[in-house]
Design a protein around this motif. Structure first.
Motif, PDB file in Angstrom:
ATOM      1  N   GLY A  10      11.220  47.120 -92.355  1.00  0.00           N
ATOM      2  CA  GLY A  10      11.924  45.845 -92.438  1.00  0.00           C
ATOM      3  C   GLY A  10      13.043  45.800 -91.416  1.00  0.00           C
ATOM      4  O   GLY A  10      13.978  46.610 -91.480  1.00  0.00           O
ATOM      5  N   ASP A  35       8.058  46.205 -88.822  1.00  0.00           N
ATOM      6  CA  ASP A  35       8.228  44.823 -89.265  1.00  0.00           C
ATOM      7  C   ASP A  35       6.927  44.070 -89.016  1.00  0.00           C
ATOM      8  O   ASP A  35       6.241  44.342 -88.023  1.00  0.00           O
ATOM      9  CB  ASP A  35       9.375  44.132 -88.521  1.00  0.00           C
ATOM     10  CG  ASP A  35       9.908  42.924 -89.276  1.00  0.00           C
ATOM     11  OD1 ASP A  35      10.954  43.055 -89.927  1.00  0.00           O
ATOM     12  OD2 ASP A  35       9.255  41.853 -89.235  1.00  0.00           O
ATOM     13  N   TYR A  56       3.311  49.138 -92.280  1.00  0.00           N
ATOM     14  CA  TYR A  56       4.207  50.168 -92.821  1.00  0.00           C
ATOM     15  C   TYR A  56       3.463  51.447 -93.185  1.00  0.00           C
ATOM     16  O   TYR A  56       4.059  52.533 -93.220  1.00  0.00           O
ATOM     17  CB  TYR A  56       4.982  49.623 -94.019  1.00  0.00           C
ATOM     18  CG  TYR A  56       4.223  49.589 -95.330  1.00  0.00           C
ATOM     19  CD1 TYR A  56       4.334  50.621 -96.248  1.00  0.00           C
ATOM     20  CD2 TYR A  56       3.397  48.510 -95.663  1.00  0.00           C
ATOM     21  CE1 TYR A  56       3.654  50.600 -97.455  1.00  0.00           C
ATOM     22  CE2 TYR A  56       2.722  48.473 -96.866  1.00  0.00           C
ATOM     23  CZ  TYR A  56       2.844  49.511 -97.757  1.00  0.00           C
ATOM     24  OH  TYR A  56       2.168  49.482 -98.943  1.00  0.00           O
ATOM     25  N   THR A  72      13.182  45.771 -96.991  1.00  0.00           N
ATOM     26  CA  THR A  72      12.281  44.623 -97.058  1.00  0.00           C
ATOM     27  C   THR A  72      12.697  43.665 -98.169  1.00  0.00           C
ATOM     28  O   THR A  72      13.591  43.982 -98.965  1.00  0.00           O
ATOM     29  CB  THR A  72      10.851  45.112 -97.339  1.00  0.00           C
ATOM     30  OG1 THR A  72      10.856  45.867 -98.561  1.00  0.00           O
ATOM     31  CG2 THR A  72      10.323  45.982 -96.213  1.00  0.00           C
TER      32      THR A  72
END
Length: 339
Positions: A10, A35, A56, A72
């Motif tokens: 994130g 991201d 991720y 996130t």
């Protein structure tokens, strides 16, 4: 001493606080960022000279990664943390630990099962004024805690919700002012007071009801395990983000935390114990000043296999229990036992 390899999942605004802290630490190094927005991931990777991923799962399966920072939207915290510990990584998750108590309980179970730590970013516990207040209370020098007051008066715009894609909805944010803005204050209140056993409260949406489905205002009475009583008020309906106010009424003195300072009052005497300003930071003042301290403590705990200074999932769950209790109390009008 080994430097732990870190991944940040994130790349929103809070990720920079984590990245800067990792870069400044002698205990860690930033291996990669993640991201779903490719350009945002690339921009962060260029700034911090690290790899970037869009998925991720690539980060948590990267052999150079020891610790995963989860920055996130709230609804992704639990699932990502669980995947990370299953992949053998330690995890540091931004608040809230999850959007429900049941999710947090599953995280705690998986952490134990796989022998990996999950820490929660309640960084304001490490602020100097918080640490000093805790030290004084725990010493017993000013007697038992009788009451605690917490007040949060902030504001959020329509755009804060509409431009995020996830804020303002229970399914993705998990709530409103309680779980997003005031959760740090609730954590400090229960931590300083020794734990909450029951709550009675109300939630309302006074502004932006056509934009959000979550609450923008909440109030509650907190009943502590030691017999103390707390009062709590939080709103996003003010016109500015005022410093949080916390007052701890003890048998022999009163402690007041406000804008980075700690004052102790005994009778007519008033002593300034900690000076400073919460606004004296390169980041948003209401994020506090102690992410770097918390991250260093987490890394030190991982390296030494000593979790005493980790804010665990179980601890992070306490504020979620309070929030859940306030929601239930608001809908039923009853006092809700949470512990």
């Amino acid at each position: 001493m080994k430097r732990l390899g870190a991944a940040i999942i994130g790349c929103g605004s809070i990720h920079g606080v984590h990245a800067d802290a990792i870069e400044a630490s002698e205990l860690g190094r930033l291996v990669c960022v993640v991201d779903i927005d490719k350009q945002r991931a690339q921009a962060s990777a260029a700034k911090y000279d690290c790899r970037w991923y869009v998925d991720y799962l690539e980060a948590i399966n990267d052999d150079e990664v020891d610790v995963v920072h989860i920055c996130t939207p709230h609804y992704l915290h639990a699932s990502m943390a669980i995947e990370a510990v299953r992949a053998g990584k330690h995890v540091l998750v931004e608040k809230p630990v999850a959007i429900s108590v049941s999710q947090a309980q599953e995280m705690a179970q998986e952490s134990k099962k796989h022998g990996r730590y999950i820490g929660v970013c309640f960084q304001n516990r490490f602020n100097p004024e918080s640490q000093k207040a805790k030290e004084i209370i725990d010493s017993g020098k000013i007697g038992a805690v009788r009451g605690i007051k917490g007040v949060v008066t902030w504001f959020r715009t329509k755009e804060y919700y509409t431009q995020s894609g996830w804020r303002g909805r229970f399914a993705t944010e998990g709530g409103g002012v309680l779980i997003n803005q005031a959760i740090h204050t609730l954590d400090l209140m229960q931590w300083l007071g020794g734990g909450v056993k029951a709550v009675k409260g109300n939630v309302s949406t006074y502004l932006l009801g056509d934009v959000i489905e979550v609450e923008d205002t909440a109030d509650a009475v907190l009943f502590f395990k030691n017999g103390a009583r707390g009062i709590f008020y939080a709103t996003n309906c003010y016109t500015t983000n005022s410093p949080v106010e916390i007052e701890i009424d003890c048998e022999k003195a009163t402690l007041r935390i406000y804008d980075g300072t700690l004052v102790m009052e005994q009778g007519k005497s008033r002593e300034l114990l900690v000076t400073g300003k919460a606004s004296e930071t390169a980041y948003k003042s209401y994020w506090g000043r102690s992410h770097a301290v918390l991250i260093d403590e987490f890394y030190r705990a991982v390296l030494s296999d000593d979790p005493r200074h980790i804010i665990s999932v179980e601890e992070g769950m306490e504020s979620l229990k309070i929030i859940d209790g306030i929601y239930k109390s608001s809908s039923t009008g009853n006092v809700i036992n949470i512990n």
